[in-house]
Design an enzyme around this catalytic site. Structure first.
Site, PDB file in Angstrom:
ATOM      1  N   GLU A 138       0.822  -1.215   0.000  1.00 45.02           N
ATOM      2  CA  GLU A 138       0.000   0.000   0.000  1.00 45.02           C
ATOM      3  C   GLU A 138       0.852   1.260   0.000  1.00 45.02           C
ATOM      4  O   GLU A 138       0.493   2.252  -0.639  1.00 45.02           O
ATOM      5  CB  GLU A 138      -0.936  -0.020   1.210  1.00 45.02           C
ATOM      6  CG  GLU A 138      -2.063  -1.028   1.055  1.00 45.02           C
ATOM      7  CD  GLU A 138      -2.950  -1.139   2.276  1.00 45.02           C
ATOM      8  OE1 GLU A 138      -3.989  -1.817   2.186  1.00 45.02           O
ATOM      9  OE2 GLU A 138      -2.606  -0.548   3.324  1.00 45.02           O
ATOM     10  N   HIS A 171     -10.370   0.278   0.800  1.00 45.48           N
ATOM     11  CA  HIS A 171     -10.597  -0.490   2.021  1.00 45.48           C
ATOM     12  C   HIS A 171     -12.068  -0.852   2.214  1.00 45.48           C
ATOM     13  O   HIS A 171     -12.379  -1.771   2.991  1.00 45.48           O
ATOM     14  CB  HIS A 171     -10.075   0.271   3.237  1.00 45.48           C
ATOM     15  CG  HIS A 171      -8.587   0.175   3.404  1.00 45.48           C
ATOM     16  ND1 HIS A 171      -7.707   1.015   2.748  1.00 45.48           N
ATOM     17  CD2 HIS A 171      -7.825  -0.666   4.138  1.00 45.48           C
ATOM     18  CE1 HIS A 171      -6.472   0.690   3.079  1.00 45.48           C
ATOM     19  NE2 HIS A 171      -6.510  -0.327   3.919  1.00 45.48           N
TER      20      HIS A 171
END
Length: 226
Positions: A138, A171
């Protein structure tokens, strides 16, 4: 693949690699849950390792404006800021959760975190994916690659907003501003030192502490107040 890639080429390859890893669990779905978790963990660690290798291999040429203009590049400062960033990130998370709770009245719980803990309880090996593989990927994608692709067009601050927005959306947790401000904070850590390792240390450390805290509460039969 070119011997030495530009930052745009490297960023594109990194994002495509992340996409492959992100959707890799679908490959293992026909198999048992243990194989799904084990296979997903393997692809996360492999993806993170490949991103690190690509970064090291191309870091002399594939550099971002953030990295070129950074002043605070001391390894000691990078390490200390990364460690302090773990706790600052958790404070920011708690503050934004509190604000969301005050506005919406909803319990400050994360469905994403609870799902991850459930998987870890089923197979502890998945800890490696959530505390190491996932955060490393990420940071390379949402901080270095997305900012590297867009900063020359819109500047760092708007790039950080774009990358933080996408970081939150990916997410799919229902707490948009929590993940947005977390992503923006990690982008600031990256900007301060010009080294992606700073935000990686903070992100991996924060995820590790969150997982440990959740597991302690689970095994101690502690419930958060409703």
């Amino acid at each position: 693949m070119p011997k030495n890639m530009s930052i745009k080429q490297l960023s594109t390859v990194t994002i495509l690699l992340y996409g492959l890893v992100f959707f890799s669990p679908f490959i293992f779905r026909p198999f048992s849950p243990d194989i799904v978790i084990g296979g997903t963990t393997f692809t996360y660690i492999l993806g993170a390792g490949l991103m690190i290798w690509l970064y090291i291999k191309n870091k002399q040429i594939a550099t971002t404006s953030v990295e070129k203009n950074a002043k605070l590049t001391s390894p000691v400062f990078i390490f200390l800021l990364g460690i302090s960033g773990i706790f600052l990130a958790m404070i920011i998370q708690a503050i934004v959760f509190s604000i969301e709770t005050a506005i919406t009245g909803e319990t400050p719980s994360s469905a994403n975190t609870q799902n991850i803990i459930a998987v870890i309880l089923a197979n502890p090996l998945f800890i490696l994916a959530t505390t190491i593989g996932g955060p490393i990927m990420e940071e390379f994608v949402f901080r270095r690659s997305l900012i590297g692709l867009t900063e020359s067009y819109v500047g760092f601050w708007l790039s950080a907003i774009i990358s933080s927005t996408l970081f939150s959306v990916i997410h799919q947790d229902g707490h948009f501003f929590v993940y947005f401000f977390m992503g923006f904070f990690f982008a600031l850590l990256y900007k301060m030192t010009g080294k992606i390792w700073t935000s990686i240390i903070a992100h991996c450390g924060m995820n590790t502490l969150v997982v440990i805290a959740q597991l302690i509460m689970h095994y101690s039969n502690i419930e958060l107040p409703k």
